[in-house]
Design a protein around this motif. Sequence first.
Motif, PDB file in Angstrom:
ATOM      1  N   ARG A   2     -64.654 -79.269  32.237  1.00 34.40           N
ATOM      2  CA  ARG A   2     -63.652 -79.455  31.006  1.00 34.40           C
ATOM      3  C   ARG A   2     -64.162 -80.765  30.483  1.00 34.40           C
ATOM      4  NH1 ARG A   2     -57.596 -79.005  31.581  1.00 34.40           N
ATOM      5  NH2 ARG A   2     -57.521 -81.151  30.850  1.00 34.40           N
ATOM      6  N   SER A   3     -64.221 -80.770  28.982  1.00 35.17           N
ATOM      7  CA  SER A   3     -64.469 -81.977  28.227  1.00 35.17           C
ATOM      8  C   SER A   3     -63.204 -82.800  28.359  1.00 35.17           C
ATOM      9  CB  SER A   3     -64.676 -81.556  26.800  1.00 35.17           C
ATOM     10  OG  SER A   3     -64.766 -82.788  26.072  1.00 35.17           O
ATOM     11  N   PHE A   4     -63.460 -84.041  28.365  1.00 36.00           N
ATOM     12  CA  PHE A   4     -62.088 -85.043  28.279  1.00 36.00           C
ATOM     13  C   PHE A   4     -61.495 -84.887  27.024  1.00 36.00           C
ATOM     14  CE2 PHE A   4     -60.522 -89.110  27.247  1.00 36.00           C
ATOM     15  CZ  PHE A   4     -59.740 -89.528  28.448  1.00 36.00           C
ATOM     16  N   PHE A   5     -61.936 -84.620  26.144  1.00 39.50           N
ATOM     17  CA  PHE A   5     -61.358 -84.377  24.614  1.00 39.50           C
ATOM     18  C   PHE A   5     -61.111 -83.026  24.394  1.00 39.50           C
ATOM     19  CE2 PHE A   5     -63.658 -88.479  24.014  1.00 39.50           C
ATOM     20  CZ  PHE A   5     -62.599 -89.267  23.570  1.00 39.50           C
ATOM     21  N   THR A   6     -60.304 -82.501  25.147  1.00 42.24           N
ATOM     22  CA  THR A   6     -59.637 -81.007  25.037  1.00 42.24           C
ATOM     23  C   THR A   6     -58.177 -81.232  24.994  1.00 42.24           C
ATOM     24  OG1 THR A   6     -59.750 -80.683  27.487  1.00 42.24           O
ATOM     25  CG2 THR A   6     -61.566 -79.802  25.980  1.00 42.24           C
ATOM     26  N   PHE A   7     -57.611 -80.344  24.279  1.00 39.83           N
ATOM     27  CA  PHE A   7     -56.141 -80.181  24.407  1.00 39.83           C
ATOM     28  C   PHE A   7     -55.629 -79.182  25.463  1.00 39.83           C
ATOM     29  CE2 PHE A   7     -51.850 -79.287  22.527  1.00 39.83           C
ATOM     30  CZ  PHE A   7     -51.544 -80.360  22.238  1.00 39.83           C
ATOM     31  N   PRO A   8     -54.669 -79.527  26.151  1.00 39.82           N
ATOM     32  CA  PRO A   8     -53.964 -78.593  27.110  1.00 39.82           C
ATOM     33  C   PRO A   8     -53.727 -77.304  26.621  1.00 39.82           C
ATOM     34  CG  PRO A   8     -52.577 -80.411  27.029  1.00 39.82           C
ATOM     35  CD  PRO A   8     -53.745 -80.517  26.143  1.00 39.82           C
ATOM     36  N   ASP A   9     -54.074 -76.298  27.329  1.00 42.92           N
ATOM     37  CA  ASP A   9     -53.286 -74.856  26.857  1.00 42.92           C
ATOM     38  C   ASP A   9     -53.351 -74.276  28.174  1.00 42.92           C
ATOM     39  OD1 ASP A   9     -52.801 -72.619  25.459  1.00 42.92           O
ATOM     40  OD2 ASP A   9     -54.699 -71.843  25.082  1.00 42.92           O
ATOM     41  N   PRO A  10     -52.074 -73.686  28.532  1.00 44.61           N
ATOM     42  CA  PRO A  10     -50.859 -73.902  28.025  1.00 44.61           C
ATOM     43  C   PRO A  10     -50.172 -75.454  27.899  1.00 44.61           C
ATOM     44  CG  PRO A  10     -50.374 -72.876  30.163  1.00 44.61           C
ATOM     45  CD  PRO A  10     -51.628 -73.039  29.896  1.00 44.61           C
ATOM     46  N   VAL A  11     -48.983 -75.580  27.181  1.00 50.15           N
ATOM     47  CA  VAL A  11     -48.708 -76.954  27.096  1.00 50.15           C
ATOM     48  C   VAL A  11     -46.918 -76.790  27.747  1.00 50.15           C
ATOM     49  CG1 VAL A  11     -47.370 -78.613  25.357  1.00 50.15           C
ATOM     50  CG2 VAL A  11     -49.757 -77.834  25.125  1.00 50.15           C
ATOM     51  N   ASN A  12     -46.817 -78.050  28.518  1.00 48.91           N
ATOM     52  CA  ASN A  12     -45.239 -77.985  28.904  1.00 48.91           C
ATOM     53  C   ASN A  12     -44.311 -78.324  27.953  1.00 48.91           C
ATOM     54  OD1 ASN A  12     -42.817 -78.384  30.315  1.00 48.91           O
ATOM     55  ND2 ASN A  12     -43.597 -79.761  31.769  1.00 48.91           N
ATOM     56  N   ARG A  17     -41.159 -81.882  24.250  1.00 51.29           N
ATOM     57  CA  ARG A  17     -39.774 -82.357  23.489  1.00 51.29           C
ATOM     58  C   ARG A  17     -39.583 -83.779  23.910  1.00 51.29           C
ATOM     59  NH1 ARG A  17     -35.484 -77.646  23.826  1.00 51.29           N
ATOM     60  NH2 ARG A  17     -34.369 -79.313  22.738  1.00 51.29           N
ATOM     61  N   LEU A  18     -39.995 -84.153  25.042  1.00 47.37           N
ATOM     62  CA  LEU A  18     -39.691 -85.577  25.583  1.00 47.37           C
ATOM     63  C   LEU A  18     -40.644 -86.507  24.772  1.00 47.37           C
ATOM     64  CD1 LEU A  18     -39.197 -85.144  29.330  1.00 47.37           C
ATOM     65  CD2 LEU A  18     -37.542 -85.567  27.722  1.00 47.37           C
ATOM     66  N   VAL A  19     -41.982 -85.925  24.367  1.00 45.20           N
ATOM     67  CA  VAL A  19     -42.829 -87.245  23.577  1.00 45.20           C
ATOM     68  C   VAL A  19     -42.144 -87.074  22.349  1.00 45.20           C
ATOM     69  CG1 VAL A  19     -45.003 -87.138  22.602  1.00 45.20           C
ATOM     70  CG2 VAL A  19     -44.818 -86.550  25.137  1.00 45.20           C
ATOM     71  N   ALA A  20     -41.749 -86.056  21.713  1.00 50.12           N
ATOM     72  CA  ALA A  20     -40.989 -85.993  20.354  1.00 50.12           C
ATOM     73  C   ALA A  20     -39.762 -86.687  20.371  1.00 50.12           C
ATOM     74  CB  ALA A  20     -40.614 -84.700  19.831  1.00 50.12           C
ATOM     75  N   GLY A  21     -39.068 -86.919  21.216  1.00 48.90           N
ATOM     76  CA  GLY A  21     -38.044 -87.967  21.465  1.00 48.90           C
ATOM     77  C   GLY A  21     -38.506 -89.312  21.272  1.00 48.90           C
ATOM     78  N   GLY A  72     -35.873 -83.443  35.870  1.00 52.36           N
ATOM     79  CA  GLY A  72     -35.193 -82.229  36.860  1.00 52.36           C
ATOM     80  C   GLY A  72     -35.460 -80.874  36.159  1.00 52.36           C
ATOM     81  N   ILE A  73     -36.080 -80.991  34.949  1.00 55.71           N
ATOM     82  CA  ILE A  73     -36.020 -79.494  34.088  1.00 55.71           C
ATOM     83  C   ILE A  73     -37.404 -78.809  34.631  1.00 55.71           C
ATOM     84  CG2 ILE A  73     -36.164 -78.377  31.988  1.00 55.71           C
ATOM     85  CD1 ILE A  73     -34.369 -80.727  31.073  1.00 55.71           C
ATOM     86  N   ALA A  74     -37.343 -77.645  34.956  1.00 53.91           N
ATOM     87  CA  ALA A  74     -38.475 -76.867  35.427  1.00 53.91           C
ATOM     88  C   ALA A  74     -39.541 -76.796  34.225  1.00 53.91           C
ATOM     89  CB  ALA A  74     -38.097 -75.430  35.875  1.00 53.91           C
ATOM     90  N   PRO A  75     -40.644 -76.770  34.262  1.00 52.38           N
ATOM     91  CA  PRO A  75     -41.807 -76.653  33.177  1.00 52.38           C
ATOM     92  C   PRO A  75     -41.557 -75.335  32.333  1.00 52.38           C
ATOM     93  CG  PRO A  75     -42.932 -77.606  34.926  1.00 52.38           C
ATOM     94  CD  PRO A  75     -41.471 -77.258  35.454  1.00 52.38           C
ATOM     95  N   ARG A  76     -41.629 -75.332  31.015  1.00 54.55           N
ATOM     96  CA  ARG A  76     -41.750 -74.329  30.215  1.00 54.55           C
ATOM     97  C   ARG A  76     -42.927 -74.250  29.608  1.00 54.55           C
ATOM     98  NH1 ARG A  76     -36.322 -75.529  29.084  1.00 54.55           N
ATOM     99  NH2 ARG A  76     -37.025 -76.439  26.846  1.00 54.55           N
ATOM    100  N   LEU A  77     -43.758 -73.152  29.889  1.00 55.50           N
ATOM    101  CA  LEU A  77     -45.271 -73.106  29.336  1.00 55.50           C
ATOM    102  C   LEU A  77     -44.997 -72.447  27.908  1.00 55.50           C
ATOM    103  CD1 LEU A  77     -47.425 -72.577  32.231  1.00 55.50           C
ATOM    104  CD2 LEU A  77     -46.690 -74.750  31.522  1.00 55.50           C
TER     105      LEU A  77
END
Length: 164
Positions: A2-12, A17-21, A72-77
């Motif tokens: 996988r290339s370093f410059f890829t976006f994850p799929d799926p996303v947690n 939401r925490l990054v948005a915070g 402590g919140i389970a990941p939501r993909l």
Amino acid sequence: MRSFFTFPDPVNEVAARLVAGGVVAMTALFLASGFSPLLLVIAYGFVARVLAGARISPLGLLVTRVVEPRVGIAPRLTPGPPKRFAQGIGASLSLVAAVSYFALGLEPLAYVCTAAILVAASLESFLGYCLGCKIFALLMRFGVIPESVCETCADISRRRPAAL
């Protein structure tokens, strides 16, 4: 490989939401204080997340390696392409803000763009409403974005059921 410059799929979605915070905090601080170096930090963060997800974003790394494991919140993909599109909108707005402020002397435009980021990031962080994702869905519905970009988005049977 996988290339370093890829976006994850799926996303947690929890991490998103925490990054948005974090974006909410930085944009609010800029709007309240006028501390202009924050515009560069915000713009770098969005561009970094568009290019590689959290891998080269200081805020993304802080959230995924330190904050998210401790909440402590389970990941939501959730599908990655709409989140990347949303990050792209943030990158565009933050780059316009930075260029407007530093190169063009158009401080009011910088404040308007930053306020727009604050609104969108607040919706994501506090309500789980991704404005960029909704725009992505509309563009898919109208055929502007091909279904092949996000097959999970196009196939309604793959979507998680709505909360009751």
